[in-house]
Scaffold this motif. Structure first.
Motif, PDB file in Angstrom:
ATOM      1  N   THR A   1       0.803  -1.224   0.000  1.00 29.58           N
ATOM      2  CA  THR A   1       0.000   0.000   0.000  1.00 29.58           C
ATOM      3  C   THR A   1       0.834   1.271   0.000  1.00 29.58           C
ATOM      4  O   THR A   1       0.284   2.362  -0.181  1.00 29.58           O
ATOM      5  CB  THR A   1      -0.931   0.036   1.229  1.00 29.58           C
ATOM      6  N   GLN A   2       2.154   1.162   0.207  1.00 30.77           N
ATOM      7  CA  GLN A   2       3.002   2.346   0.236  1.00 30.77           C
ATOM      8  C   GLN A   2       4.243   2.131  -0.614  1.00 30.77           C
ATOM      9  O   GLN A   2       4.789   1.019  -0.685  1.00 30.77           O
ATOM     10  CB  GLN A   2       3.421   2.682   1.673  1.00 30.77           C
ATOM     11  N   VAL A   3       4.691   3.202  -1.261  1.00 30.80           N
ATOM     12  CA  VAL A   3       5.933   3.193  -2.016  1.00 30.80           C
ATOM     13  C   VAL A   3       6.777   4.372  -1.546  1.00 30.80           C
ATOM     14  O   VAL A   3       6.246   5.462  -1.294  1.00 30.80           O
ATOM     15  CB  VAL A   3       5.675   3.262  -3.546  1.00 30.80           C
ATOM     16  N   ALA A   4       8.065   4.139  -1.407  1.00 35.10           N
ATOM     17  CA  ALA A   4       8.986   5.192  -0.966  1.00 35.10           C
ATOM     18  C   ALA A   4      10.075   5.382  -2.003  1.00 35.10           C
ATOM     19  O   ALA A   4      10.520   4.429  -2.643  1.00 35.10           O
ATOM     20  CB  ALA A   4       9.598   4.841   0.383  1.00 35.10           C
ATOM     21  N   TRP A   5      10.507   6.625  -2.180  1.00 35.74           N
ATOM     22  CA  TRP A   5      11.600   6.939  -3.105  1.00 35.74           C
ATOM     23  C   TRP A   5      12.280   8.228  -2.665  1.00 35.74           C
ATOM     24  O   TRP A   5      11.767   8.959  -1.820  1.00 35.74           O
ATOM     25  CB  TRP A   5      11.085   7.062  -4.538  1.00 35.74           C
ATOM     26  N   ALA A   6      13.441   8.498  -3.237  1.00 30.97           N
ATOM     27  CA  ALA A   6      14.178   9.730  -2.918  1.00 30.97           C
ATOM     28  C   ALA A   6      14.610  10.407  -4.208  1.00 30.97           C
ATOM     29  O   ALA A   6      15.005   9.743  -5.177  1.00 30.97           O
ATOM     30  CB  ALA A   6      15.405   9.406  -2.064  1.00 30.97           C
ATOM     31  N   GLU A   7      14.551  11.734  -4.203  1.00 29.17           N
ATOM     32  CA  GLU A   7      15.019  12.546  -5.328  1.00 29.17           C
ATOM     33  C   GLU A   7      16.227  13.343  -4.865  1.00 29.17           C
ATOM     34  O   GLU A   7      16.138  14.137  -3.924  1.00 29.17           O
ATOM     35  CB  GLU A   7      13.892  13.468  -5.811  1.00 29.17           C
ATOM     36  N   HIS A   8      17.374  13.094  -5.506  1.00 24.97           N
ATOM     37  CA  HIS A   8      18.639  13.710  -5.108  1.00 24.97           C
ATOM     38  C   HIS A   8      18.930  14.946  -5.963  1.00 24.97           C
ATOM     39  O   HIS A   8      18.828  14.905  -7.193  1.00 24.97           O
ATOM     40  CB  HIS A   8      19.793  12.707  -5.244  1.00 24.97           C
ATOM     41  N   ASP A   9      19.323  16.016  -5.316  1.00 23.73           N
ATOM     42  CA  ASP A   9      19.654  17.272  -5.993  1.00 23.73           C
ATOM     43  C   ASP A   9      21.168  17.461  -5.945  1.00 23.73           C
ATOM     44  O   ASP A   9      21.758  17.705  -4.898  1.00 23.73           O
ATOM     45  CB  ASP A   9      18.944  18.433  -5.277  1.00 23.73           C
ATOM     46  N   TRP A  10      21.790  17.365  -7.123  1.00 26.73           N
ATOM     47  CA  TRP A  10      23.249  17.444  -7.217  1.00 26.73           C
ATOM     48  C   TRP A  10      23.727  18.860  -7.573  1.00 26.73           C
ATOM     49  O   TRP A  10      24.899  19.036  -7.921  1.00 26.73           O
ATOM     50  CB  TRP A  10      23.759  16.456  -8.255  1.00 26.73           C
ATOM     51  N   SER A  11      22.861  19.853  -7.521  1.00 29.63           N
ATOM     52  CA  SER A  11      23.288  21.217  -7.856  1.00 29.63           C
ATOM     53  C   SER A  11      24.341  21.721  -6.868  1.00 29.63           C
ATOM     54  O   SER A  11      25.139  22.596  -7.191  1.00 29.63           O
ATOM     55  CB  SER A  11      22.094  22.166  -7.891  1.00 29.63           C
ATOM     56  N   THR A  12      24.322  21.183  -5.642  1.00 24.08           N
ATOM     57  CA  THR A  12      25.405  21.403  -4.680  1.00 24.08           C
ATOM     58  C   THR A  12      25.881  20.046  -4.205  1.00 24.08           C
ATOM     59  O   THR A  12      25.119  19.064  -4.218  1.00 24.08           O
ATOM     60  CB  THR A  12      24.931  22.236  -3.474  1.00 24.08           C
ATOM     61  N   GLU A  13      27.160  19.999  -3.786  1.00 23.06           N
ATOM     62  CA  GLU A  13      27.722  18.720  -3.353  1.00 23.06           C
ATOM     63  C   GLU A  13      28.338  18.843  -1.974  1.00 23.06           C
ATOM     64  O   GLU A  13      28.808  19.910  -1.572  1.00 23.06           O
ATOM     65  CB  GLU A  13      28.766  18.223  -4.356  1.00 23.06           C
ATOM     66  N   THR A  14      28.350  17.705  -1.271  1.00 19.82           N
ATOM     67  CA  THR A  14      28.976  17.640   0.043  1.00 19.82           C
ATOM     68  C   THR A  14      30.471  17.387  -0.121  1.00 19.82           C
ATOM     69  O   THR A  14      30.963  17.152  -1.229  1.00 19.82           O
ATOM     70  CB  THR A  14      28.351  16.509   0.874  1.00 19.82           C
ATOM     71  N   GLU A  15      31.204  17.412   0.980  1.00 19.64           N
ATOM     72  CA  GLU A  15      32.647  17.201   0.925  1.00 19.64           C
ATOM     73  C   GLU A  15      33.007  15.815   0.412  1.00 19.64           C
ATOM     74  O   GLU A  15      34.086  15.622  -0.169  1.00 19.64           O
ATOM     75  CB  GLU A  15      33.249  17.419   2.311  1.00 19.64           C
ATOM     76  N   ASP A  16      32.136  14.843   0.634  1.00 19.20           N
ATOM     77  CA  ASP A  16      32.426  13.498   0.134  1.00 19.20           C
ATOM     78  C   ASP A  16      31.766  13.243  -1.222  1.00 19.20           C
ATOM     79  O   ASP A  16      31.468  12.111  -1.592  1.00 19.20           O
ATOM     80  CB  ASP A  16      31.981  12.436   1.145  1.00 19.20           C
ATOM     81  N   ALA A  17      31.549  14.329  -1.969  1.00 19.07           N
ATOM     82  CA  ALA A  17      31.052  14.258  -3.350  1.00 19.07           C
ATOM     83  C   ALA A  17      29.665  13.657  -3.445  1.00 19.07           C
ATOM     84  O   ALA A  17      29.355  12.924  -4.395  1.00 19.07           O
ATOM     85  CB  ALA A  17      32.032  13.497  -4.238  1.00 19.07           C
TER      86      ALA A  17
END
Length: 442
Positions: free
Chosen positions: A191-207
């Motif tokens: 009954t549920q679906v989960a997902w993530a949308e990643h925004d790469w316009s900025t990056e963290t120190e570990d890329a």
């Protein structure tokens, strides 16, 4: 010389010529008690039948007036009269020396598959047009969800968006999300679906991506039920791997270098680190057991009880579990065991879940072994062909992508745990997408 004597001589000669299957690297599997299929003789009418390690031999008596029911005698590696198969409980380890080209034609897959611009689910067809590849296709309570990959642009630093679709049986497909979506998870009740949308316009120190938004939606309506925004140092955490039995969502890091597994509790709104492992290879449909990988090239993945967090058993470095490796009831695990003479393995990472980039066990020729999740005792070995991705059907049958001709052609083989096998989809030209033949069109 009697028929039985001739049969024994032929069987001895055949056994001497069959190459041994790849050994299992895991010490737990080597020490497990094995119950092997025993060579035996039987007569049906005037026909002597021998079953040895999953291979059927028949020596006909010309004086016989009736014929045997071959469907009732042991595992079948092929043959035109094998007929339909019914999944059975395993009675010990069965080894099938598989020749995919010799298998009888069976029914089409009982799981969603993409062919000719259409997703097929039994007698239900959903037109999607020309999709490069579906990263995931699975049934849910409302119909089905599919995560479609963009057409890759060679040499481009930025690729197109992935699109997550929800298709109801009584309506047109609707877009749930788009962007850099690498995987999805579906709750045990669908009954549920989960997902993530990643925004790469900025990056963290570990890329990693500087911002990630995780969603949970109702598969019957498409309505978003929960939303989580991760930014800054937590930006990479959010690649969805599935649901635990208690409703928490398992999250990997979106970076290639594993940064640990986390749990998101949508009800409480909390994200907490979970286990010392690096990332998830596979999560059982019920969410109670998983295959987790520490992250290093020489590290061994392990089967982990998600309730206690304890490792049930360790896998070999050459044993690979794909995302759909667990059977529907969570009792069995299908592993690709890379052959001993293959090159040194890399790591199957969240960004390369199928090993398509050449660094993982799934990209190497091997043997498929189905074992008991908790004991590691082998149940079924498919020795032959070049197995790729694995998907289980609802009734417990196993669908295996089998490659041929230097991986330019492929078919889909169905086997039950008793070793009865048939062709679910015939051999055809394989598209070079890195995803299962079931998901990429033919």
């Amino acid at each position: 010389m009697t028929i039985e004597d001739q049969l024994r001589d032929a069987l001895d000669d055949y056994t001497a010529r069959v190459r041994p299957r790849a050994g299992l690297a895991d010490e737990v599997l080597r020490q497990a008690k094995r119950r092997r299929t025993v060579t035996g003789l039987a007569t049906a009418g005037g026909t002597a039948v021998a079953v040895a390690a999953g291979t059927l031999f028949v020596v006909a008596d010309p004086l016989a007036t009736d014929s045997p029911d071959l469907g009732s005698v042991g595992p079948a590696a092929g043959g035109e009269d094998a007929g339909e198969t019914t999944p059975q409980e395993p009675a010990g380890e069965v080894t099938v020396p598989l020749d995919p080209g010799a298998l009888p034609a069976g029914t089409v897959p009982a799981v969603p598959y993409y062919d000719g611009g259409v997703v097929h689910v039994g007698d239900w067809e959903v037109p999607f047009g020309d999709v490069y590849a579906f990263r995931v296709l699975t049934e849910v309570a409302g119909g089905l969800v599919g995560l479609a990959d963009p057409v890759p642009v060679e040499g481009a630093e930025e690729q197109g968006d992935h699109v997550l679709w929800l298709a109801a049986r009584d309506g047109e497909p609707m877009e749930l999300g788009s962007g850099q979506i690498y995987d999805i998870g579906v709750s045990a009740d669908g009954t549920q679906v989960a997902w993530a949308e990643h925004d790469w316009s900025t990056e963290t120190e570990d890329a990693g991506p500087g911002r990630t938004v995780v969603y949970v939606a109702d598969t019957r309506t498409g309505a978003v039920l929960h939303e989580l925004e991760q930014t800054g140092a937590d930006g990479p955490v959010g690649t969805v791997k599935g649901f635990l039995a208690d409703g928490r969502v398992v999250l990997d890091s979106a970076t290639n270098a594993p940064g640990g597994i986390h749990l998101w509790d949508p009800a409480a709104g909390t994200v907490t680190p979970w286990t010392d492992f690096g990332f998830v290879n596979a999560l059982a449909p019920g969410g109670d057991v998983a295959v987790l990988h520490p992250g290093g090239v020489e590290d061994r993945p392990a089967v982990v009880d998600t309730v206690t967090g304890e490792a049930v058993r360790e896998l070999g470095v050459r044993e690979h579990a794909g995302r759909d490796a667990f059977s529907p009831d969570g009792r069995h695990l299908a592993l690709i065991v890379a052959n001993p003479d293959t090159p040194e393995l890399g790591v199957v990472t969240p960004s390369d879940p199928t090993g398509a980039d050449g660094g993982g066990a799934a990209a190497l020729p091997g043997t498929l072994v189905v074992s008991d999740v908790h004991t590691g005792e082998p149940v079924l070995t498919l020795d032959g062909g070049d197995p790729g991705s694995v998907v289980w059907e609802p009734d417990g049958s196993l669908l295996v992508e089998m490659w041929a001709d230097n991986r330019t052609r492929a078919s889909v083989v169905r086997c039950d745990l008793a070793g009865q096998c048939e062709a679910a989809l015939p051999e055809d030209e394989a598209r070079d997408t890195g995803y299962p033949l079931l998901y990429t069109g033919r």
